[in-house]
Write a protein that holds these residues in place. Structure first.
Motif, PDB file in Angstrom:
ATOM      1  N   LEU A  67      12.632 -19.745  -2.425  1.00 34.63           N
ATOM      2  CA  LEU A  67      13.360 -18.492  -2.215  1.00 34.63           C
ATOM      3  C   LEU A  67      12.732 -17.347  -3.005  1.00 34.63           C
ATOM      4  O   LEU A  67      12.607 -16.222  -2.499  1.00 34.63           O
ATOM      5  N   LEU A  68      12.341 -17.632  -4.245  1.00 30.42           N
ATOM      6  CA  LEU A  68      11.676 -16.602  -5.047  1.00 30.42           C
ATOM      7  C   LEU A  68      10.350 -16.198  -4.424  1.00 30.42           C
ATOM      8  O   LEU A  68      10.001 -15.009  -4.383  1.00 30.42           O
ATOM      9  N   GLY A  69       9.598 -17.179  -3.913  1.00 32.41           N
ATOM     10  CA  GLY A  69       8.330 -16.875  -3.267  1.00 32.41           C
ATOM     11  C   GLY A  69       8.508 -16.020  -2.027  1.00 32.41           C
ATOM     12  O   GLY A  69       7.743 -15.074  -1.798  1.00 32.41           O
ATOM     13  N   ILE A  70       9.527 -16.327  -1.207  1.00 33.37           N
ATOM     14  CA  ILE A  70       9.786 -15.531  -0.007  1.00 33.37           C
ATOM     15  C   ILE A  70      10.208 -14.113  -0.386  1.00 33.37           C
ATOM     16  O   ILE A  70       9.787 -13.124   0.244  1.00 33.37           O
ATOM     17  N   TYR A  71      11.026 -13.980  -1.419  1.00 35.35           N
ATOM     18  CA  TYR A  71      11.481 -12.663  -1.864  1.00 35.35           C
ATOM     19  C   TYR A  71      10.304 -11.809  -2.342  1.00 35.35           C
ATOM     20  O   TYR A  71      10.163 -10.640  -1.932  1.00 35.35           O
ATOM     21  N   VAL A  72       9.443 -12.389  -3.180  1.00 36.24           N
ATOM     22  CA  VAL A  72       8.290 -11.649  -3.694  1.00 36.24           C
ATOM     23  C   VAL A  72       7.306 -11.346  -2.569  1.00 36.24           C
ATOM     24  O   VAL A  72       6.737 -10.242  -2.503  1.00 36.24           O
ATOM     25  N   PHE A  73       7.118 -12.292  -1.670  1.00 37.35           N
ATOM     26  CA  PHE A  73       6.217 -12.058  -0.544  1.00 37.35           C
ATOM     27  C   PHE A  73       6.746 -10.942   0.354  1.00 37.35           C
ATOM     28  O   PHE A  73       5.972 -10.115   0.857  1.00 37.35           O
ATOM     29  N   GLY A  74       8.068 -10.896   0.542  1.00 34.77           N
ATOM     30  CA  GLY A  74       8.656  -9.828   1.336  1.00 34.77           C
ATOM     31  C   GLY A  74       8.423  -8.468   0.711  1.00 34.77           C
ATOM     32  O   GLY A  74       8.086  -7.496   1.408  1.00 34.77           O
ATOM     33  N   GLY A  75       8.587  -8.382  -0.606  1.00 33.15           N
ATOM     34  CA  GLY A  75       8.318  -7.115  -1.279  1.00 33.15           C
ATOM     35  C   GLY A  75       6.865  -6.707  -1.166  1.00 33.15           C
ATOM     36  O   GLY A  75       6.548  -5.520  -0.924  1.00 33.15           O
ATOM     37  N   SER A  76       5.954  -7.669  -1.315  1.00 34.86           N
ATOM     38  CA  SER A  76       4.518  -7.364  -1.205  1.00 34.86           C
ATOM     39  C   SER A  76       4.154  -6.926   0.211  1.00 34.86           C
ATOM     40  O   SER A  76       3.416  -5.949   0.401  1.00 34.86           O
ATOM     41  N   ALA A  77       4.677  -7.660   1.219  1.00 35.12           N
ATOM     42  CA  ALA A  77       4.393  -7.294   2.606  1.00 35.12           C
ATOM     43  C   ALA A  77       4.962  -5.915   2.933  1.00 35.12           C
ATOM     44  O   ALA A  77       4.330  -5.117   3.640  1.00 35.12           O
ATOM     45  N   GLY A  78       6.157  -5.627   2.413  1.00 39.34           N
ATOM     46  CA  GLY A  78       6.749  -4.319   2.667  1.00 39.34           C
ATOM     47  C   GLY A  78       5.955  -3.190   2.052  1.00 39.34           C
ATOM     48  O   GLY A  78       5.769  -2.123   2.681  1.00 39.34           O
ATOM     49  N   ILE A  79       5.471  -3.385   0.831  1.00 37.46           N
ATOM     50  CA  ILE A  79       4.650  -2.360   0.180  1.00 37.46           C
ATOM     51  C   ILE A  79       3.362  -2.130   0.965  1.00 37.46           C
ATOM     52  O   ILE A  79       2.936  -0.977   1.189  1.00 37.46           O
ATOM     53  N   ILE A  80       2.722  -3.214   1.415  1.00 38.63           N
ATOM     54  CA  ILE A  80       1.484  -3.076   2.189  1.00 38.63           C
ATOM     55  C   ILE A  80       1.754  -2.354   3.504  1.00 38.63           C
ATOM     56  O   ILE A  80       0.993  -1.473   3.927  1.00 38.63           O
ATOM     57  N   GLY A  81       2.866  -2.712   4.172  1.00 42.13           N
ATOM     58  CA  GLY A  81       3.204  -2.048   5.429  1.00 42.13           C
ATOM     59  C   GLY A  81       3.464  -0.566   5.249  1.00 42.13           C
ATOM     60  O   GLY A  81       3.007   0.260   6.047  1.00 42.13           O
ATOM     61  N   LYS A  82       4.194  -0.203   4.210  1.00 41.86           N
ATOM     62  CA  LYS A  82       4.453   1.216   3.960  1.00 41.86           C
ATOM     63  C   LYS A  82       3.170   1.967   3.585  1.00 41.86           C
ATOM     64  O   LYS A  82       2.997   3.135   3.938  1.00 41.86           O
ATOM     65  N   SER A  83       2.286   1.306   2.856  1.00 37.98           N
ATOM     66  CA  SER A  83       1.027   1.946   2.472  1.00 37.98           C
ATOM     67  C   SER A  83       0.131   2.191   3.681  1.00 37.98           C
ATOM     68  O   SER A  83      -0.661   3.141   3.688  1.00 37.98           O
ATOM     69  N   ILE A  84       0.236   1.335   4.701  1.00 35.31           N
ATOM     70  CA  ILE A  84      -0.543   1.553   5.925  1.00 35.31           C
ATOM     71  C   ILE A  84      -0.028   2.784   6.659  1.00 35.31           C
ATOM     72  O   ILE A  84      -0.819   3.604   7.162  1.00 35.31           O
ATOM     73  N   ARG A  85       1.274   2.947   6.710  1.00 29.54           N
ATOM     74  CA  ARG A  85       1.860   4.097   7.408  1.00 29.54           C
ATOM     75  C   ARG A  85       1.664   5.392   6.627  1.00 29.54           C
ATOM     76  O   ARG A  85       1.451   6.452   7.216  1.00 29.54           O
ATOM     77  N   ASP A  86       1.777   5.314   5.305  1.00 25.35           N
ATOM     78  CA  ASP A  86       1.667   6.503   4.458  1.00 25.35           C
ATOM     79  C   ASP A  86       0.606   6.244   3.389  1.00 25.35           C
ATOM     80  O   ASP A  86       0.843   5.509   2.430  1.00 25.35           O
ATOM     81  N   ARG A  87      -0.561   6.825   3.571  1.00 26.44           N
ATOM     82  CA  ARG A  87      -1.666   6.578   2.640  1.00 26.44           C
ATOM     83  C   ARG A  87      -1.489   7.275   1.300  1.00 26.44           C
ATOM     84  O   ARG A  87      -2.223   6.991   0.359  1.00 26.44           O
ATOM     85  N   LEU A 122       1.363   7.079  -0.316  1.00 28.43           N
ATOM     86  CA  LEU A 122       2.432   6.363  -1.008  1.00 28.43           C
ATOM     87  C   LEU A 122       1.894   5.685  -2.257  1.00 28.43           C
ATOM     88  O   LEU A 122       0.854   5.029  -2.231  1.00 28.43           O
ATOM     89  N   LYS A 123       2.624   5.813  -3.354  1.00 24.55           N
ATOM     90  CA  LYS A 123       2.266   5.159  -4.607  1.00 24.55           C
ATOM     91  C   LYS A 123       3.223   4.013  -4.880  1.00 24.55           C
ATOM     92  O   LYS A 123       4.395   4.054  -4.500  1.00 24.55           O
ATOM     93  N   PHE A 124       2.720   3.003  -5.564  1.00 24.47           N
ATOM     94  CA  PHE A 124       3.526   1.819  -5.836  1.00 24.47           C
ATOM     95  C   PHE A 124       4.671   2.155  -6.783  1.00 24.47           C
ATOM     96  O   PHE A 124       4.505   2.920  -7.741  1.00 24.47           O
ATOM     97  N   SER A 125       5.831   1.567  -6.492  1.00 26.03           N
ATOM     98  CA  SER A 125       6.981   1.678  -7.388  1.00 26.03           C
ATOM     99  C   SER A 125       7.813   0.416  -7.254  1.00 26.03           C
ATOM    100  O   SER A 125       7.925  -0.167  -6.159  1.00 26.03           O
ATOM    101  N   MET A 126       8.411  -0.012  -8.357  1.00 22.75           N
ATOM    102  CA  MET A 126       9.239  -1.212  -8.335  1.00 22.75           C
ATOM    103  C   MET A 126      10.488  -1.018  -7.480  1.00 22.75           C
ATOM    104  O   MET A 126      10.989  -1.967  -6.879  1.00 22.75           O
ATOM    105  N   HIS A 127      10.988   0.216  -7.419  1.00 23.05           N
ATOM    106  CA  HIS A 127      12.154   0.486  -6.572  1.00 23.05           C
ATOM    107  C   HIS A 127      11.827   0.210  -5.107  1.00 23.05           C
ATOM    108  O   HIS A 127      12.613  -0.446  -4.392  1.00 23.05           O
ATOM    109  N   THR A 128      10.673   0.688  -4.655  1.00 25.16           N
ATOM    110  CA  THR A 128      10.260   0.425  -3.278  1.00 25.16           C
ATOM    111  C   THR A 128      10.025  -1.062  -3.048  1.00 25.16           C
ATOM    112  O   THR A 128      10.366  -1.601  -1.986  1.00 25.16           O
ATOM    113  N   PHE A 129       9.454  -1.724  -4.044  1.00 25.69           N
ATOM    114  CA  PHE A 129       9.193  -3.156  -3.916  1.00 25.69           C
ATOM    115  C   PHE A 129      10.496  -3.932  -3.715  1.00 25.69           C
ATOM    116  O   PHE A 129      10.603  -4.766  -2.802  1.00 25.69           O
ATOM    117  N   PHE A 130      11.496  -3.685  -4.545  1.00 23.55           N
ATOM    118  CA  PHE A 130      12.769  -4.401  -4.426  1.00 23.55           C
ATOM    119  C   PHE A 130      13.505  -4.013  -3.145  1.00 23.55           C
ATOM    120  O   PHE A 130      14.174  -4.864  -2.526  1.00 23.55           O
TER     121      PHE A 130
END
Length: 321
Positions: free
Chosen positions: A96-116, A118-126
């Protein structure tokens, strides 16, 4: 988009969001600590109880226990259940922890593709981890069931081929042995193709789930249709998969010289293993970013272009009329 462009852009995305590598390392540390807390404590209690019991018994009694393991199981059945349950609990928590962290990582990568920009933030990750967690959980369960079914079918065919080869050897039949060996090679090729196909569907399905915000079942369907429409996407995944395997192989080979040195080699191998894990984590995130980038450029960007061309076509028709 070409393969080289996708690879370059994928590495740029991960370099821009290098904090994801640190999060993955932090997750590994938490899993390591969780193993000692969830599994280690029951195991320590079990060893203490067994140790006290062995010191009371004589040597002959100890050999009797070893010869009759059923006595140990019956006597310490409750403790055995606790150890098994704690191990299963650890696996569930780590997954469950792995899926949660992977979801945050995938979401950050997806948002970075749409908005170049975009800067990393823990709020966006969670936020992304919470958004994708349930969908990724269902998606992972579906892919796991598919892999189990495929493994079962391949195991049945493999057992039949093994029985045919064994029968051919017992009868000294050259033709049967040839066909058995030939079918074994075909089965190996089929197994590799199916595994690579399922893994590619899984990864592109995660890209669909992340970038289009679709459900688990629809993501699987769209990823399958996408690979049929774009077979070059499958070959890109195969190229990345082979590259990752080769890099991991060379990292393992380079670690062997440290084992030949008696004491210093053990001390040097620890930082080397740590560096290897960090590099493999970085490479794994880069592969995800490459797949996401290629999928976005060949599927989502094209959809936006097609949608934007529809109003222009209508305006041209109105002007002509």
């Amino acid at each position: 988009m070409t393969y080289i462009e996708a690879i370059r852009e994928g590495f740029r995305l991960v370099n821009r969001n290098w904090q994801l590598v640190l999060i993955q390392i932090g997750m590994a540390i938490l899993n390591f600590a969780g193993f000692f807390v969830i599994v280690g404590i029951p195991l320590a209690i079990a060893f203490i109880i067994f140790g006290i019991d062995f010191t009371v018994r004589d040597v002959r009694g100890l050999f009797n226990i070893v010869r009759e393991p059923s006595e140990i199981i019956s006597k310490y059945f409750g403790l055995l259940i606790i150890v098994i349950v704690s191990f299963l609990l650890y696996i569930i928590v780590a997954a469950l922890l792995g899926i949660y962290v992977f979801g945050g990582s995938a979401g950050i990568i997806g948002k970075s593709i749409r908005d170049r920009t975009l800067k990393f933030s823990m709020h966006t990750f969670f936020t992304e981890a919470k958004r994708l967690f349930l969908h990724l959980l269902g998606f992972t369960a579906g892919v796991g069931i598919i892999l189990i079914v495929v493994a079962f079918v391949l195991g049945v065919f493999g057992g039949g081929i093994a029985a045919l080869v064994a029968f051919a050897k017992s009868q000294a039949s050259t033709i049967a042995l040839f066909f058995g060996t030939f079918l074994s090679l075909i089965l190996i090729v089929m197994a590799l193709s199916l595994i690579l196909g399922i893994l590619s569907i899984a990864l592109y399905g995660i890209a669909t789930l992340t970038l289009k915000d679709t459900g688990p079942v629809r993501s699987l369907k769209e990823a399958t249709n996408y690979l049929f429409k774009h077979p070059n996407a499958f070959w890109l995944y195969c190229l990345l998969f082979v590259g990752y395997v080769l890099v991991s192989f060379f990292l393992i080979v380079f670690s062997y010289p440290f084992r030949l040195i008696p004491v210093i080699g053990t001390l040097l191998s620890f930082p080397y293993q740590l560096i290897s894990y960090v590099f493999q984590t970085y490479l794994g995130l880069s592969i995800i970013a490459i797949i996401f980038t290629f999928y976005y450029s060949t599927e989502i960007s094209r959809e936006h272009i097609d949608e934007s061309s529809v109003p222009q076509a209508r305006l041209q028709e109105e002007d002509t009329t």
